[in-house]
Structures are given as C-alpha cells and as structure tokens.
Design an enzyme around this catalytic site. Structure first.
Site, PDB file in Angstrom:
ATOM      1  N   SER A  96     -14.279   8.402  19.232  1.00  0.00           N
ATOM      2  CA  SER A  96     -13.401   7.417  18.613  1.00  0.00           C
ATOM      3  C   SER A  96     -12.507   6.757  19.671  1.00  0.00           C
ATOM      4  O   SER A  96     -13.000   6.101  20.571  1.00  0.00           O
ATOM      5  CB  SER A  96     -12.586   8.066  17.496  1.00  0.00           C
ATOM      6  OG  SER A  96     -12.189   7.076  16.562  1.00  0.00           O
TER       7      SER A  96
ATOM      8  N   LYS B 242       4.721  -2.864  -1.147  1.00  0.00           N
ATOM      9  CA  LYS B 242       5.584  -2.465  -0.036  1.00  0.00           C
ATOM     10  C   LYS B 242       5.604  -0.950   0.159  1.00  0.00           C
ATOM     11  O   LYS B 242       5.676  -0.451   1.273  1.00  0.00           O
ATOM     12  CB  LYS B 242       7.001  -2.985  -0.282  1.00  0.00           C
ATOM     13  CG  LYS B 242       8.008  -2.641   0.817  1.00  0.00           C
ATOM     14  CD  LYS B 242       7.632  -3.297   2.133  1.00  0.00           C
ATOM     15  CE  LYS B 242       8.657  -3.006   3.207  1.00  0.00           C
ATOM     16  NZ  LYS B 242       8.259  -3.528   4.530  1.00  0.00           N
TER      17      LYS B 242
END
Length: 325
Positions: free
Chosen positions: A138, A191
């Site tokens: 990764s 949010k």
C-alpha cells in the site's frame, strides 16, 4: 496509631515527595530541551567522500512526534524528509537507497514522501534504488514507485495492496440500547457523518466513497507513471490484493528479487567501487529502550487493545494501508 501504620505513612509521604520533585524536574527539563532537536543536530550523512545514502522507511507511515528520552519513533517522517533534502543538497551524494519495511500509512505522509523523492530525482538526476524488506505494501509501495526502475525485493517480501481504506467505529445502536444520547450540533447533515455514536444517514457512505475513489485514482496514477504502465494494466492488480515478490515481478511492479546484501553489492559494482553506501543509525537512549521493553511486556485488556488500534489508525482516517501484522 501503631508503629507499622506510622512507618507506612512516612514511607508514603517520602514516595509522594520524591515523585512530585522528580516530576517537577522532568517537566522543567522537557520545557527547556527539545530532544528531537538534539537528535537531529548536525549532518545525518557525515560522509567526506562520494556516497549512496540509505533512508529507512519502517513501520506505519504516520507523522508523529516525540519530545522526551522515554519515547522513540519507529517511523520518523520529518527526519526522513530532512535526510532526502540533505542528500539533494550534497555534492558528495551520488544516489539514494530507500529501504522499505512498511505496510503503508496515511495518504498525506505517503504523498509527501513520494513527492520529496521525486523532487530529489528531478533536481539531481541521481538514481533512486528501492529495497523491500518484509513488507512494502500500500503506502509502502506508493513511495517505492518513486524509484526510476530500480526496485528490488526479498523473495519473501509481501507487497502490492494498491488501494485506499478508511474505517470507523459507530456505537449508535449500543448507545440507544443503554439510553445514552449523543448530541452533535452541525452546519450540515454530513458534517458529523463519522461521529462515534451518530445515526448513519443515507448518503454518508456515498460521500466517503467519492473521496476514497479519488485517492485511489491518484494511487493508480502514481504507479502507472513510476512503472511506465498503462492505467488499465495497473487496475488489473490494483484491487487491494497482496502480492508475493514473484507475483510482483511478473506484474512488473518490481525489477528483481535478491537479498539486501546482494543489492548493495550490485550498486557497488555499478559504481565501480567508487562510492560508499552509508547507512545512518539512530541509537535509542537507554530510557527509550527500557520504556519500550516495559510497554511491550505490559498485559493489555481487550478494551485497551481496541482503543490503541483506533489511536494508531484513527477513526475515519483515510489511508494507503495494509493490515499485515
């Protein structure tokens, strides 16, 4: 009050005073001394002749700091960037050898290190060699892709895992079951979409997926550019899968399989023995070594293990990361 009780109180008082005084002295010293500054003083590569500098990328790639002699960093992001900058500005430096033993980490740290390596290459036209240790997966592969066709791995290396991941803990149903109310006042419905105990709204995952997809495309682009491959060819193996060194070689993600010592010999031969391969070492203080050993021996509860895992990876943190150990 018995004699034993009096002795016990005296001992407790002495211990209390000792701890208080020690703490005060320690805090005073810590405020006046930045131990990372002490460790980083001077050149990281104090070499007089021509050299290839080794940079170690080990552990989870997250930008963390330490300011005491009781702590140590396995992955020191700023020191690594400083190492590359020093070599870039050194007339004696002839190349860089990146030793990667990491399952990746944050997308920010991965991108910043990759950018720094490319800056080094573009500014100096010097070679960037990569050696993969146990893992270079990764984010570990992301930074490796900055090499100019000189990526080598151990025969037992695990690499690949080209992809992006984020995960988060949601305790909404648990809180509901126990009558605990989670309150969050926001300016928009998404949010607080990664709130620890917030009820998931329709569309929350779609918002995060769009972010993940964008970061994924960037990862694929970096690999394609670094390896001279087409985006479509990279995507054939960019589904998060782990690859052995042999599989990575067949997929053209690496250039050879050998031991670390064999690579150093190869580099020395390429330069006709005219360069030194310099590998800086950061020695741990006695306190840091003792503290780390004691911490490893400490028995952890399941709850502590869970908490430490989320402190390490974060809740909702987007990462180029492969869980390999």
């Amino acid at each position: 009050m018995s004699k034993n009780q009096i002795i016990g109180l005296v001992v407790a008082a002495v211990v209390f005073v000792f701890v208080a005084v020690t703490s005060a002295i320690t805090n005073s010293v810590m405020k006046s001394i930045n131990f990372m500054d002490v460790l980083s003083e001077g050149s990281i590569y104090p070499v007089t002749g021509d050299y290839i500098g080794v940079v170690h990328v080990k552990g989870t790639m997250l930008e963390t700091t330490t300011t005491t002699p009781f702590e140590t960093l396995q992955y020191d992001h700023q020191r690594i960037l400083n190492s590359i900058e020093e070599m870039k500005n050194s007339g004696n430096n002839k190349g860089l050898l990146l030793y990667v033993d990491s399952g990746g980490g944050g997308i920010y740290e991965s991108e910043e290190l990759h950018h720094k390596l490319m800056e080094y290459r573009n500014a100096t036209a010097r070679p960037v060699y990569v050696y993969m240790g146990r893992y270079a997966a990764s984010g570990g592969y992301y930074v490796s892709a900055a090499s100019d066709g000189r990526i080598y791995a151990n025969m037992n290396t695990l690499t690949g895992s080209i992809g992006v991941i984020t995960s988060y803990l949601n305790l909404y149903e648990l809180f509901e079951e126990h009558g605990i109310k989670y309150v969050s006042i926001t300016s928009g419905e998404h949010k607080d979409m990664l709130g620890l105990a917030k009820e998931e709204l329709e569309g929350d995952n779609a918002v995060m997926q769009a972010v993940i997809d964008e970061m994924y495309e960037r990862f694929v682009e970096v690999v394609a550019e670094g390896r001279g491959m087409s985006v479509s060819d990279v995507k054939k193996i960019a589904d998060g899968r782990i690859l052995t060194a042999k599989q990575a070689l067949e997929a053209d993600l690496i250039d050879g399989i050998m031991t670390y010592e064999e690579l150093k010999e190869l580099i020395t031969e390429e330069w006709g023995g005219a360069v030194t391969i310099f590998e800086p070492e950061v020695e741990l203080s006695l306190f840091a070594s003792m503290f780390a050993t004691a911490n490893q021996l400490r028995t952890k509860s399941d709850a502590q293990a869970i908490i430490e895992a989320f402190e390490k990876r974060g809740n909702g943190v987007i990462m180029y990361y492969a869980q390999l150990s």
